[in-house]
Motif scaffolding. Structure first.
Motif, PDB file in Angstrom:
ATOM      1  N   ALA A 240       0.885  -1.226   0.013  1.00 20.27           N
ATOM      2  CA  ALA A 240      -0.017   0.079   0.062  1.00 20.27           C
ATOM      3  C   ALA A 240       0.736   1.302  -0.062  1.00 20.27           C
ATOM      4  O   ALA A 240       0.193   2.471   0.117  1.00 20.27           O
ATOM      5  N   LYS A 241       2.362   0.973   0.043  1.00 22.40           N
ATOM      6  CA  LYS A 241       3.025   2.216   0.035  1.00 22.40           C
ATOM      7  C   LYS A 241       3.118   2.999   1.168  1.00 22.40           C
ATOM      8  O   LYS A 241       3.165   4.167   1.239  1.00 22.40           O
ATOM      9  N   LEU A 242       2.569   2.517   2.216  1.00 23.78           N
ATOM     10  CA  LEU A 242       2.630   3.340   3.761  1.00 23.78           C
ATOM     11  C   LEU A 242       4.144   2.942   4.385  1.00 23.78           C
ATOM     12  O   LEU A 242       4.569   3.977   5.043  1.00 23.78           O
ATOM     13  N   LEU A 243       4.418   1.985   4.200  1.00 26.55           N
ATOM     14  CA  LEU A 243       5.701   1.376   4.787  1.00 26.55           C
ATOM     15  C   LEU A 243       6.696   1.023   3.681  1.00 26.55           C
ATOM     16  O   LEU A 243       6.339   0.582   2.633  1.00 26.55           O
ATOM     17  N   ARG A 244       8.046   1.276   3.808  1.00 27.98           N
ATOM     18  CA  ARG A 244       9.084   0.875   3.051  1.00 27.98           C
ATOM     19  C   ARG A 244      10.216   0.353   3.720  1.00 27.98           C
ATOM     20  O   ARG A 244      10.517   0.691   4.935  1.00 27.98           O
ATOM     21  N   ARG A 245      10.673  -0.915   3.326  1.00 23.94           N
ATOM     22  CA  ARG A 245      11.642  -1.714   3.875  1.00 23.94           C
ATOM     23  C   ARG A 245      12.880  -1.163   3.447  1.00 23.94           C
ATOM     24  O   ARG A 245      13.457  -1.353   2.345  1.00 23.94           O
ATOM     25  N   ARG A 246      13.682  -0.928   4.512  1.00 18.70           N
ATOM     26  CA  ARG A 246      15.371  -0.807   4.358  1.00 18.70           C
ATOM     27  C   ARG A 246      15.972  -1.835   5.071  1.00 18.70           C
ATOM     28  O   ARG A 246      15.431  -2.493   5.778  1.00 18.70           O
ATOM     29  N   ALA A 247      17.441  -1.625   5.303  1.00 18.04           N
ATOM     30  CA  ALA A 247      18.145  -2.529   6.065  1.00 18.04           C
ATOM     31  C   ALA A 247      17.793  -2.299   7.444  1.00 18.04           C
ATOM     32  O   ALA A 247      17.941  -3.386   8.212  1.00 18.04           O
ATOM     33  N   ALA A 248      17.610  -1.213   7.776  1.00 15.76           N
ATOM     34  CA  ALA A 248      17.421  -1.030   9.242  1.00 15.76           C
ATOM     35  C   ALA A 248      15.811  -1.368   9.704  1.00 15.76           C
ATOM     36  O   ALA A 248      15.693  -1.430  10.971  1.00 15.76           O
ATOM     37  N   GLY A 249      15.144  -1.645   8.854  1.00 17.86           N
ATOM     38  CA  GLY A 249      13.653  -2.084   9.272  1.00 17.86           C
ATOM     39  C   GLY A 249      12.769  -1.287   8.397  1.00 17.86           C
ATOM     40  O   GLY A 249      13.014  -0.989   7.189  1.00 17.86           O
ATOM     41  N   TRP A 250      11.616  -1.193   8.612  1.00 19.70           N
ATOM     42  CA  TRP A 250      10.341  -0.667   7.788  1.00 19.70           C
ATOM     43  C   TRP A 250      10.337   0.649   8.407  1.00 19.70           C
ATOM     44  O   TRP A 250      10.197   1.108   9.681  1.00 19.70           O
ATOM     45  N   HIS A 251      10.227   1.657   7.418  1.00 18.11           N
ATOM     46  CA  HIS A 251      10.081   3.080   7.434  1.00 18.11           C
ATOM     47  C   HIS A 251       8.926   3.531   7.161  1.00 18.11           C
ATOM     48  O   HIS A 251       8.186   3.031   6.295  1.00 18.11           O
ATOM     49  N   TRP A 252       8.154   4.518   7.638  1.00 14.01           N
ATOM     50  CA  TRP A 252       6.925   5.465   7.222  1.00 14.01           C
ATOM     51  C   TRP A 252       7.274   6.325   6.258  1.00 14.01           C
ATOM     52  O   TRP A 252       8.555   6.905   5.900  1.00 14.01           O
ATOM     53  N   THR A 253       6.676   6.111   5.058  1.00 12.98           N
ATOM     54  CA  THR A 253       6.865   6.732   3.888  1.00 12.98           C
ATOM     55  C   THR A 253       6.406   8.332   3.570  1.00 12.98           C
ATOM     56  O   THR A 253       6.672   8.893   2.429  1.00 12.98           O
TER      57      THR A 253
END
Length: 823
Positions: free
Chosen positions: A525-538
Motif C-alpha cells: 500500500a506504499k505506507l511502509l518501505r523496507r530498508r536494511a534497518a527495518g520498515w520506515h514510514w513513507t
C-alpha cells in the motif's frame, strides 16, 4: 437547555400513575437553611424504610420485582510496606487516613517489587491510594537525586475530567512533600505556553490515551528525559478499555513500551478497575505484560438495599404494529427523584443521554414546585458539555447538601468522589455489571447505608434482568473483551510506530502474531518501505492521524453549523449514515440540531439549530455472506459456528418518534449507498426436523428467526462488554451459504471487536437468557421489551414471539457447552 418545545400534554406523561401522595414524615437529614445537614447518620431512616415509602400506593407496589439486601462489612487494616517513605506515610496520615486497608498495602508491595498489578475492588475502596503510595514514594526518592530529573510517572484516564480530578487529589495529598511531587495535566486543553514546562519539569503527568497516541508518542524526542526516567504507568478505570477502543489503547501502550525501551526504562503498570472478571488476564491483554491481580476488598461498606423496578404497560398507548408501550424509565425516574428529594434523601439519578439528564431535572423541578417553592433549586442536571468549573460547583453543592438531587450522565460515574449520597437511581441497565456497581457505589461512600434502584427501560435486556435478579446479584461482572490483533486496529499503529522509530524484526513479538502478515500489505500500500534497518514510514502526513482510537477507522465526518460554518464536532465515518443522515436529530452539548445535508465525499454534515418535538432512529437492511468458518460445534443436528463474514448494509429510512412516549410519528425514505464490512460473526443453524419438533411451519419461520435474532442482540451485552448498537444481526429462512435457516450476530466494527467471539463461547447461557427474556415479557405478541428492535430495517415485520420461544427451546435442548476462550 429549555424544554418549552415539548408537545401539548407531554408533561402529563410524566405524572405519577398513582395520585396517592407518598407520605414524607421523616427527612433523611435535618437541615438548618439550604444544604446544611446537621444530623448524624443515626438520625437517618434505613434504606429499606426509604424504599418502603417509594413503593406505597396501589400502582407502585407491583413495580418492584426484586429487592436485594447487601449486609454491612467491616474493614480490615494493614500497615504500609516499610519501603514507602516515612514522609509519604505522614502525608497520607495528615489527610486523615491512619492505616491502609489490606488490599492497598498488598498492591503497594507488588509495585515496590517491580510487579505490574491491577487492583479490582469495589467503588470507594481506596484504589487511588493503593497506587499513589508507591508512586509518590518513588517521585520523592527521585527528588533527592543529585543530578538529573529523578523518577517520573504517567497517569492515563479515559476522560479529561477524571485526569483533572486526580491532579487535584494528588496535589492535595502531596502538599506536605513540597516540590518533590510536581503533577500536571497534559491534554488537549493544556495551554500551549504550559506544555513545555510539563515536558521539562513535571514528574507526574496526567493525560488520556488520545493525547498519548497523538501528542506524546509522535513527539518522543522532546519527551526523552521524561520517558528515560519513567518508573510507573498508572491506568485508571481500566475496565473502560474494551472493544475497539480498548484494542486501540492496547496498541498505544505497546508503542509506549517500545519507546521506553529505546530510552532505557521499563515502567511498572499499576491498574485500577471496578470489580471485573479475570482482571489479571484482561490487564495483561491490555498492557502486554504479566499482571498480578488484587481482588479481595478489605474496605468497609454500609448496608445496601438494591431494588429492581419495572415501569407498567400503558394500555391507552400503542407503539409500532400495535405493540403495547411501557411507561418510560425516564418518567419513572423523575417520579422517584421527586419523592426522594421531598424526603430529604440526597440522590443521584444516572441516565444514559444528555437530553435525558436535562429532562429529568426539569420535570423534577416542576413537580417539586407544586410541593414547596424552595425545593426546585435543590435539583440540577450534570452532564458532559458543562464547563469544568460548573461541574466542580455542582459536585461541591451535592457534597454539602445544598443540592439534594442530581440527574447525571455517566460523566459523574468515573472517579469523581462524591461522598455523602443516600440513594442512586439508575435509569436503564448501563450496559455492564461493572458500570452498574460503579454507579450504585456512588451512594453510601461515607459508610452509611444506601439505596440503589435500577429502573428498567423498554428493552429485552432490562426486562430480563428485573425478572432474573440472579443475573445481576449471583454472577461475576463481565470479562473485558478486546482484540489487539484485529488487523484494522493493528495496521495504523504499526505505521505510527514506524514513524516514531523504524520497525525491526525484534518488534514483531511486541505487536503480536498478526504483525508479520500485515507488514507486506502495508508495503504494498506504499505506507511502509523496507530498508536494511527495518520498515520506515513513507508519507509526509503524521501516521497517528490514520486512526481515531475511539472510532472504527476512516476519516471522521465533520458536523458543521450551516449558518456560521462553526465546527460542532465529529462522528465516526462508520456511524455517519445512521447518526447524521439528512433529517437526523443531532444533540451537541445540550443543544438540538437538524441535519440538512450529508456530504459523503467531503466528509461533512451540515446542521442547523432546531427544537423538534421528536427524536430520529435510522433503519437499515442487511445481507451477509460467510468468508471463513473458523470454529463450529454440533448442537444435535444443528450447528453453532464462528468465523469471518462480509456484511452489506444500507440505511434506507428513518423514524420520527415522540420524545416522551416513543410513539412513531412517521417514516422518511433515504437514498444512501450500500456499505460493506468485513468482520466476525457467530451464527447458528437449525434443521427441518428440529423445526417440525418445535412446531415451526414455513408461515411463521421467518418471524420466529427474526424475533430470536432481535432478542439475542438485545441480550448479548449481558455476556460481552458491548452495547446493542455495537453489534448487528441477520436472520434468513434459507441462507445460500448454509442452505439452512440461519441466525447471524456480528460485530459492527471492521475486523471484529471480540463480541461475537464472546457470544460463541457463552452461547448456551446467552441463548437461554434470550429465550427466558422473551418468555418473561407480559405482552401477548411482542413489544420493545422483548422482540422488537428500534433499529430494524424491516419495520419489525415479521415477528413471531411464541415461535421464537419454541425454536430456542428446541435448539437449546441439544446444545453442548462451547469451549472456553483461551486466556
Amino acid at each position: 437547555m429549555a424544554f418549552n418545545h415539548l408537545p401539548a400534554g407531554a408533561h402529563d406523561a410524566f405524572r405519577p400513575l398513582s395520585r396517592t401522595p407518598v407520605t414524607h414524615s421523616v427527612p433523611m437529614a435535618n437541615t438548618h437553611g439550604p444544604g446544611r445537614p446537621t444530623a448524624d447518620a443515626d438520625s437517618r431512616p434505613t434504606p429499606g424504610t426509604v424504599l418502603d415509602r417509594l413503593s406505597r400506593g396501589p400502582f407502585r407496589s407491583a413495580r418492584i420485582t426484586h429487592t436485594e439486601h447487601l449486609p454491612p462489612r467491616e474493614g480490615r487494616h494493614a500497615v504500609w510496606p516499610d519501603r514507602i517513605r516515612t514522609d509519604v506515610v505522614a502525608a497520607i496520615q495528615s489527610a486523615g487516613i491512619g492505616h491502609p486497608w489490606e488490599h492497598q498495602a498488598a498492591a503497594a508491595e507488588h509495585a515496590l517489587d517491580g510487579e505490574s498489578v491491577v487492583v479490582a475492588t469495589g467503588t470507594a475502596s481506596g484504589k487511588s491510594l493503593a497506587y499513589l503510595a508507591p508512586v509518590l514514594s518513588a517521585l520523592a526518592d527521585g527528588a533527592q537525586a543529585p543530578n538529573g530529573r529523578g523518577a517520573t510517572a504517567l497517569y492515563l484516564a479515559p476522560t479529561k475530567a477524571l485526569a483533572a480530578d486526580q491532579r487535584r487529589a494528588v496535589r492535595d495529598l502531596a502538599a506536605p512533600l513540597g516540590n518533590a511531587v510536581r503533577p500536571a495535566v497534559y491534554d488537549g486543553d493544556t495551554p500551549v505556553e504550559e506544555r513545555e514546562w510539563v515536558r521539562q519539569y513535571a514528574n507526574y503527568v496526567l493525560t488520556n490515551p488520545d493525547m498519548l497516541h497523538r501528542g506524546i508518542l509522535p513527539a518522543h524526542p522532546r519527551w526523552s528525559s521524561f520517558l528515560r526516567a519513567l518508573r510507573y504507568v498508572v491506568i485508571d478505570e481500566c475496565h473502560t478499555y474494551r472493544g475497539v477502543f480498548g484494542s486501540h489503547v492496547a496498541q498505544v501502550l505497546r508503542r509506549l513500551r517500545r519507546l521506553c525501551a529505546r530510552y532505557g526504562s521499563e515502567p511498572v503498570f499499576l491498574l485500577a478497575s471496578a470489580t471485573a472478571s479475570a482482571p489479571a488476564a484482561a490487564a495483561s491483554r491490555l498492557t502486554g505484560v504479566p499482571v498480578t491481580e488484587i481482588t479481595d476488598d478489605a474496605s468497609p461498606r454500609g448496608e445496601v438495599v438494591f431494588a429492581l423496578w419495572e415501569p407498567p404497560l400503558l394500555t391507552e398507548l400503542r407503539g409500532e404494529r400495535g405493540a403495547p408501550v411501557r411507561r418510560t424509565a425516564t418518567a419513572e425516574t423523575a417520579d422517584l427523584l421527586t419523592d426522594l428529594v421531598v424526603q430529604g434523601v440526597r440522590t443521584v439519578a444516572f441516565v444514559r443521554s444528555r437530553r435525558g439528564a436535562e429532562l429529568i431535572s426539569v420535570i423534577t423541578q416542576e413537580r417539586l414546585a407544586e410541593v414547596d417553592q424552595s425545593l426546585p433549586r435543590r435539583v440540577a442536571a450534570y452532564r458532559g458539555g458543562y464547563l469544568p468549573e460548573e461541574r466542580r460547583a455542582l459536585e461541591r453543592a451535592l457534597h454539602s447538601g445544598e443540592l439534594l438531587g442530581l440527574a447525571a450522565t455517566t460523566a459523574l460515574e468515573l472517579g469523581v468522589d462524591v461522598s455523602g449520597l443516600d440513594a442512586v437511581l439508575i435509569t436503564g441497565y448501563p450496559g455492564t455489571r461493572a458500570s452498574l456497581w460503579q454507579q450504585a457505589g456512588r451512594a453510601g461512600r461515607s459508610g452509611q447505608g444506601a439505596l440503589a434502584v435500577l429502573i428498567a427501560r423498554d428493552d429485552p435486556l432490562d426486562t430480563y434482568l428485573v425478572h432474573h435478579p440472579e443475573a445481576l446479584f449471583r454472577q461475576p461482572v463481565e470479562a473485558t473483551v478486546l482484540d489487539p490483533d484485529n488487523p484494522y486496529v493493528l495496521a495504523p499503529h504499526l505505521c505510527a510506530a514506524a514513524e516514531e522509530l523504524p520497525l525491526t524484526e525484534a518488534d514483531l513479538e511486541l505487536f503480536g502474531p498478526a504483525t508479520e502478515e500485515l507488514l507486506p500489505q502495508l508495503e504494498a500500500a506504499k505506507l511502509l518501505r523496507r530498508r536494511a534497518a527495518g520498515w520506515h514510514w513513507t508519507r509526509r502526513e503524521r501516521a497517528s492521524d490514520l486512526t481515531d482510537i475511539r472510532g472504527g477507522g476512516g476519516r471522521p465526518v465533520q458536523i458543521v453549523e450551516a449558518s456560521t460554518g462553526r465546527l460542532l464536532g465529529t462522528v465516526d465515518e462508520s456511524a455517519a449514515h445512521t447518526a447524521v443522515h439528512e433529517g437526523a436529530v443531532h444533540l451537541h452539548q445540550g443543544r438540538t440540531y437538524l441535519v440538512r445535508h450529508l456530504d459523503l465525499e467531503g466528509s461533512a454534515a451540515l446542521v442547523e439549530a432546531a427544537d423538534p418535538p421528536f427524536s430520529t432512529t435510522a433503519r437499515d437492511t442487511t445481507s451477509i455472506s460467510i468468508l471463513e468458518t473458523e470454529t463450529e460445534i454440533p448442537w444435535g443436528s444443528a450447528r453453532l459456528c464462528f468465523g469471518s463474514v462480509e456484511v452489506t448494509n444500507q440505511v434506507v429510512s428513518y423514524l420520527r418518534r415522540k420524545l416522551i412516549t416513543g410513539e412513531v410519528l412517521g417514516e422518511a425514505k433515504l437514498d444512501l449507498p450500500p456499505r460493506t464490512l468485513r468482520t466476525r460473526a457467530v451464527w447458528w443453524t437449525v434443521t427441518e426436523d428440529q423445526l417440525d419438533e418445535a412446531r415451526i411451519n414455513p408461515e411463521i419461520l421467518g418471524g420466529a428467526l427474526h424475533a430470536a435474532e432481535h432478542a439475542s442482540i438485545g441480550m448479548l451485552p449481558l455476556f460481552a462488554t458491548c452495547d446493542r448498537w455495537d453489534i448487528g444481526g441477520v436472520s434468513v429462512p434459507l441462507h445460500p451459504d448454509t442452505l439452512l435457516p440461519t441466525v447471524f450476530v456480528y460485530d459492527g466494527h471492521p475486523g471484529g471487536a471480540g463480541f461475537a467471539e464472546r457470544a460463541f463461547h457463552t452461547a448456551r447461557a446467552w441463548l437461554t437468557a434470550t429465550r427466558d427474556a422473551i418468555a418473561a415479557c407480559e405482552c401477548e405478541a411482542g413489544c420493545p421489551s422483548c422482540i422488537q428492535s428500534p433499529k430494524c430495517g424491516n419495520g419489525n415485520d415479521p415477528l413471531h414471539k411464541r415461535g421464537a420461544i419454541r425454536l430456542l427451546t428446541r435448539l437449546l435442548s441439544e446444545s453442548p457447552q462451547p469451549p472456553s476462550p483461551a486466556t
